[in-house]
Design a protein around this motif. Structure first.
Motif, mmCIF file in Angstrom:
data_model
loop_
_atom_site.group_PDB
_atom_site.id
_atom_site.type_symbol
_atom_site.label_atom_id
_atom_site.label_comp_id
_atom_site.label_asym_id
_atom_site.label_seq_id
_atom_site.Cartn_x
_atom_site.Cartn_y
_atom_site.Cartn_z
ATOM 1 N N MET A 1 -8.429 16.946 -1.967
ATOM 2 C CA MET A 1 -6.989 16.904 -2.078
ATOM 3 C C MET A 1 -6.534 15.453 -2.072
ATOM 4 O O MET A 1 -7.146 14.607 -1.439
ATOM 5 N N ARG A 2 -5.465 15.227 -2.725
ATOM 6 C CA ARG A 2 -4.866 13.899 -2.750
ATOM 7 C C ARG A 2 -3.565 13.920 -1.967
ATOM 8 O O ARG A 2 -2.861 14.921 -1.937
ATOM 9 N N PHE A 3 -3.262 12.787 -1.339
ATOM 10 C CA PHE A 3 -1.970 12.607 -0.699
ATOM 11 C C PHE A 3 -1.656 11.125 -0.758
ATOM 12 O O PHE A 3 -2.532 10.292 -0.972
ATOM 13 N N SER A 4 -0.407 10.777 -0.576
ATOM 14 C CA SER A 4 -0.034 9.368 -0.617
ATOM 15 C C SER A 4 0.450 8.939 0.766
ATOM 16 O O SER A 4 0.884 9.763 1.570
ATOM 17 N N VAL A 5 0.308 7.648 1.013
ATOM 18 C CA VAL A 5 0.695 7.086 2.299
ATOM 19 C C VAL A 5 1.559 5.871 2.036
ATOM 20 O O VAL A 5 1.204 5.012 1.224
ATOM 21 N N ALA A 6 2.681 5.780 2.727
ATOM 22 C CA ALA A 6 3.538 4.602 2.644
ATOM 23 C C ALA A 6 3.302 3.759 3.886
ATOM 24 O O ALA A 6 3.155 4.286 4.990
ATOM 25 N N MET A 7 3.205 2.432 3.707
ATOM 26 C CA MET A 7 3.041 1.536 4.849
ATOM 27 C C MET A 7 3.593 0.171 4.496
ATOM 28 O O MET A 7 3.687 -0.184 3.315
ATOM 29 N N PRO A 8 3.943 -0.615 5.506
ATOM 30 C CA PRO A 8 4.451 -1.966 5.249
ATOM 31 C C PRO A 8 3.390 -2.812 4.544
ATOM 32 O O PRO A 8 2.180 -2.623 4.745
ATOM 33 N N GLU A 9 3.845 -3.740 3.742
ATOM 34 C CA GLU A 9 2.935 -4.569 2.936
ATOM 35 C C GLU A 9 1.941 -5.332 3.809
ATOM 36 O O GLU A 9 0.752 -5.401 3.469
ATOM 37 N N ASP A 10 2.395 -5.892 4.936
ATOM 38 C CA ASP A 10 1.473 -6.659 5.780
ATOM 39 C C ASP A 10 0.366 -5.771 6.357
ATOM 40 O O ASP A 10 -0.785 -6.186 6.462
ATOM 41 N N LEU A 11 0.695 -4.510 6.684
ATOM 42 C CA LEU A 11 -0.312 -3.582 7.179
ATOM 43 C C LEU A 11 -1.293 -3.224 6.059
ATOM 44 O O LEU A 11 -2.501 -3.151 6.284
ATOM 45 N N LEU A 12 -0.786 -3.027 4.852
ATOM 46 C CA LEU A 12 -1.651 -2.729 3.713
ATOM 47 C C LEU A 12 -2.591 -3.893 3.418
ATOM 48 O O LEU A 12 -3.774 -3.697 3.128
ATOM 49 N N MET A 13 -2.098 -5.125 3.544
ATOM 50 C CA MET A 13 -2.953 -6.294 3.310
ATOM 51 C C MET A 13 -4.075 -6.342 4.345
ATOM 52 O O MET A 13 -5.230 -6.620 4.004
ATOM 53 N N ARG A 14 -3.757 -6.049 5.597
ATOM 54 C CA ARG A 14 -4.787 -6.030 6.642
ATOM 55 C C ARG A 14 -5.778 -4.898 6.402
ATOM 56 O O ARG A 14 -6.984 -5.056 6.613
ATOM 57 N N PHE A 15 -5.266 -3.741 5.935
ATOM 58 C CA PHE A 15 -6.142 -2.614 5.627
ATOM 59 C C PHE A 15 -7.079 -2.966 4.479
ATOM 60 O O PHE A 15 -8.272 -2.675 4.531
ATOM 61 N N ASP A 16 -6.557 -3.609 3.457
ATOM 62 C CA ASP A 16 -7.399 -4.019 2.326
ATOM 63 C C ASP A 16 -8.485 -5.002 2.766
ATOM 64 O O ASP A 16 -9.605 -4.983 2.249
ATOM 65 N N ALA A 17 -8.181 -5.856 3.743
ATOM 66 C CA ALA A 17 -9.196 -6.766 4.282
ATOM 67 C C ALA A 17 -10.296 -5.961 4.989
ATOM 68 O O ALA A 17 -11.478 -6.287 4.875
ATOM 69 N N LEU A 18 -9.909 -4.897 5.707
ATOM 70 C CA LEU A 18 -10.894 -4.020 6.343
ATOM 71 C C LEU A 18 -11.760 -3.337 5.296
ATOM 72 O O LEU A 18 -12.981 -3.266 5.438
ATOM 73 N N VAL A 19 -11.142 -2.850 4.240
ATOM 74 C CA VAL A 19 -11.887 -2.214 3.146
ATOM 75 C C VAL A 19 -12.902 -3.199 2.559
ATOM 76 O O VAL A 19 -14.067 -2.856 2.347
ATOM 77 N N ALA A 20 -12.490 -4.431 2.352
ATOM 78 C CA ALA A 20 -13.382 -5.448 1.790
ATOM 79 C C ALA A 20 -14.559 -5.730 2.728
ATOM 80 O O ALA A 20 -15.694 -5.908 2.273
ATOM 81 N N LYS A 21 -14.303 -5.743 4.033
ATOM 82 C CA LYS A 21 -15.378 -5.973 5.011
ATOM 83 C C LYS A 21 -16.427 -4.876 4.979
ATOM 84 O O LYS A 21 -17.585 -5.107 5.270
ATOM 85 N N ARG A 22 -16.006 -3.664 4.650
ATOM 86 C CA ARG A 22 -16.917 -2.511 4.691
ATOM 87 C C ARG A 22 -17.850 -2.462 3.488
ATOM 88 O O ARG A 22 -18.729 -1.614 3.442
ATOM 89 N N GLY A 23 -17.673 -3.346 2.516
ATOM 90 C CA GLY A 23 -18.647 -3.450 1.437
ATOM 91 C C GLY A 23 -18.191 -2.890 0.114
ATOM 92 O O GLY A 23 -17.154 -2.243 -0.003
#
Length: 165
Positions: A1-23
């Motif tokens: 299933m797909r769903f969407s999530v809204a979040m502040p830009e600064d939180l998304l940037m930090r999340f993307d950094a976590l994604v990048a760390k995971r490989g």
């Protein structure tokens, strides 16, 4: 299933950094799934009577009073729940132990609190994960241990993973 999530830009940037760390094999969806599974496993550990495995990491000064004797006494008192312990010398005074516990979640948490509250333990952290099994009780004997155990396939010595000499 797909769903969407809204979040502040600064939180998304930090999340993307976590994604990048995971490989390279991870993307946002994979990391969200990992985080949800982690949160649900933590929630399962809070259920009364749930079988868990715990990893308790502690740091202590072995010269501080009788901390070593106290830790040994606690570990012997709960020998049925303590699977193993790894002791590491960090320097001339400081030691780290990683204690693996198995049992009902409330009991594992209680044992960890006793150890963490021992005078001389400077800090530590418990991580628990559910096993998905009924609680194992060592006192039930060998039949219970065999029923709880299971086989693991092993790579033969002649396989490419372990090349012949």
């Amino acid at each position: 299933m797909r769903f969407s999530v809204a979040m502040p830009e600064d939180l998304l940037m930090r999340f993307d950094a976590l994604v990048a760390k995971r490989g390279l094999a991870k993307n946002r969806s994979e990391v969200v799934r990992d985080l949800v599974r982690e949160a649900l496993a933590e929630e399962d550990c809070a259920l009364p009577g749930e079988e868990v495995m715990g990893t308790l990491t502690i740091v202590f000064d072995h010269h501080a009073g009788d901390v070593r004797d106290k830790l040994d006494t606690i570990q012997h008192e709960f020998f049925e729940q303590i699977v193993t312990c790894l002791h590491v010398h960090l320097d001339a005074h400081t030691c780290m132990e990683v204690i693996i516990l198995r049992g009902e979640s409330a009991l594992v948490q209680s044992i960890s609190n006793i150890i963490l509250g021992t005078k001389g333990v400077t800090h530590g952290h418990l991580t628990m994960t559910t096993t998905g099994h009924e609680p194992y009780h060592a006192a039930e004997g060998a039949d219970a241990a065999r029923a709880w155990a299971h086989e693991h396939p092993h790579t033969p010595a002649s396989s490419p993973v372990y090349p012949a000499h």
